[in-house]
Design a protein around this motif. Structure first.
Motif, PDB file in Angstrom:
ATOM      1  N   CYS A  17       0.835  -1.204   0.000  1.00  0.00           N
ATOM      2  CA  CYS A  17       0.000   0.000   0.000  1.00  0.00           C
ATOM      3  C   CYS A  17       0.870   1.255   0.000  1.00  0.00           C
ATOM      4  O   CYS A  17       0.583   2.210  -0.722  1.00  0.00           O
ATOM      5  N   ALA A  18       1.919   1.244   0.802  1.00  0.00           N
ATOM      6  CA  ALA A  18       2.804   2.412   0.854  1.00  0.00           C
ATOM      7  C   ALA A  18       3.464   2.645  -0.499  1.00  0.00           C
ATOM      8  O   ALA A  18       3.560   3.784  -0.958  1.00  0.00           O
ATOM      9  N   LEU A  19       3.909   1.593  -1.140  1.00  0.00           N
ATOM     10  CA  LEU A  19       4.536   1.723  -2.458  1.00  0.00           C
ATOM     11  C   LEU A  19       3.551   2.231  -3.502  1.00  0.00           C
ATOM     12  O   LEU A  19       3.935   2.923  -4.445  1.00  0.00           O
ATOM     13  N   ALA A  20       2.278   1.891  -3.330  1.00  0.00           N
ATOM     14  CA  ALA A  20       1.238   2.337  -4.257  1.00  0.00           C
ATOM     15  C   ALA A  20       0.643   3.690  -3.839  1.00  0.00           C
ATOM     16  O   ALA A  20      -0.299   4.166  -4.471  1.00  0.00           O
ATOM     17  N   ASP A  21       1.184   4.282  -2.768  1.00  0.00           N
ATOM     18  CA  ASP A  21       0.691   5.550  -2.237  1.00  0.00           C
ATOM     19  C   ASP A  21      -0.791   5.440  -1.872  1.00  0.00           C
ATOM     20  O   ASP A  21      -1.603   6.319  -2.168  1.00  0.00           O
ATOM     21  N   ASP A  22      -1.146   4.320  -1.238  1.00  0.00           N
ATOM     22  CA  ASP A  22      -2.530   4.015  -0.874  1.00  0.00           C
ATOM     23  C   ASP A  22      -2.665   3.944   0.646  1.00  0.00           C
ATOM     24  O   ASP A  22      -2.771   2.867   1.229  1.00  0.00           O
ATOM     25  N   SER A  23      -2.655   5.106   1.290  1.00  0.00           N
ATOM     26  CA  SER A  23      -2.757   5.108   2.753  1.00  0.00           C
ATOM     27  C   SER A  23      -4.125   4.619   3.227  1.00  0.00           C
ATOM     28  O   SER A  23      -4.227   3.989   4.279  1.00  0.00           O
ATOM     29  N   ASP A  24      -5.159   4.875   2.441  1.00  0.00           N
ATOM     30  CA  ASP A  24      -6.487   4.383   2.822  1.00  0.00           C
ATOM     31  C   ASP A  24      -6.521   2.855   2.853  1.00  0.00           C
ATOM     32  O   ASP A  24      -7.140   2.263   3.741  1.00  0.00           O
ATOM     33  N   GLY A  25      -5.849   2.231   1.890  1.00  0.00           N
ATOM     34  CA  GLY A  25      -5.778   0.770   1.883  1.00  0.00           C
ATOM     35  C   GLY A  25      -5.055   0.235   3.099  1.00  0.00           C
ATOM     36  O   GLY A  25      -5.477  -0.761   3.704  1.00  0.00           O
ATOM     37  N   ALA A  26      -3.972   0.894   3.489  1.00  0.00           N
ATOM     38  CA  ALA A  26      -3.224   0.479   4.678  1.00  0.00           C
ATOM     39  C   ALA A  26      -4.097   0.610   5.929  1.00  0.00           C
ATOM     40  O   ALA A  26      -4.100  -0.288   6.785  1.00  0.00           O
ATOM     41  N   VAL A  27      -4.839   1.697   6.005  1.00  0.00           N
ATOM     42  CA  VAL A  27      -5.730   1.893   7.154  1.00  0.00           C
ATOM     43  C   VAL A  27      -6.752   0.763   7.223  1.00  0.00           C
ATOM     44  O   VAL A  27      -7.021   0.227   8.303  1.00  0.00           O
ATOM     45  N   GLU A  28      -7.312   0.400   6.100  1.00  0.00           N
ATOM     46  CA  GLU A  28      -8.311  -0.678   6.082  1.00  0.00           C
ATOM     47  C   GLU A  28      -7.715  -2.009   6.532  1.00  0.00           C
ATOM     48  O   GLU A  28      -8.380  -2.804   7.194  1.00  0.00           O
TER      49      GLU A  28
END
Length: 85
Positions: A17-28
């Motif tokens: 998620c971090a590599l994809a710049d997806d902080s919302d995904g990491a939160v989920e």
């Protein structure tokens, strides 16, 4: 979280998620976990980041102390940018 395999899977998914710049995904991914499990994952992520920083510095001929110095410089730069912007 009952087993380390599941913890490792979530840790790797958070990195993705971090590599994809997806902080919302990491939160989920972290949302259903209790605080202790989130802490364990945070510690694992910090260890992985430290290993990567040391490896990158060593590839350039540096050592652990130089990696730490570079990290401290990054923190200072981040704080300066945050205060200025």
């Amino acid at each position: 979280m009952s087993d380390s395999f599941e913890s490792d899977r979530i840790t790797m998914a958070v990195v993705a998620c971090a590599l994809a710049d997806d902080s919302d995904g990491a939160v989920e991914l972290l949302k259903p976990l209790d605080a202790r499990d989130v802490s364990r994952i945070a510690i694992r992520l910090a260890a992985m980041a430290a290993d990567a920083l040391i490896s990158a510095t060593q590839e350039g001929g540096g050592d652990r102390a130089e990696a730490l110095e570079r990290w401290q410089q990054c923190i200072l730069q981040h704080e300066t940018e945050r205060e200025g912007g």
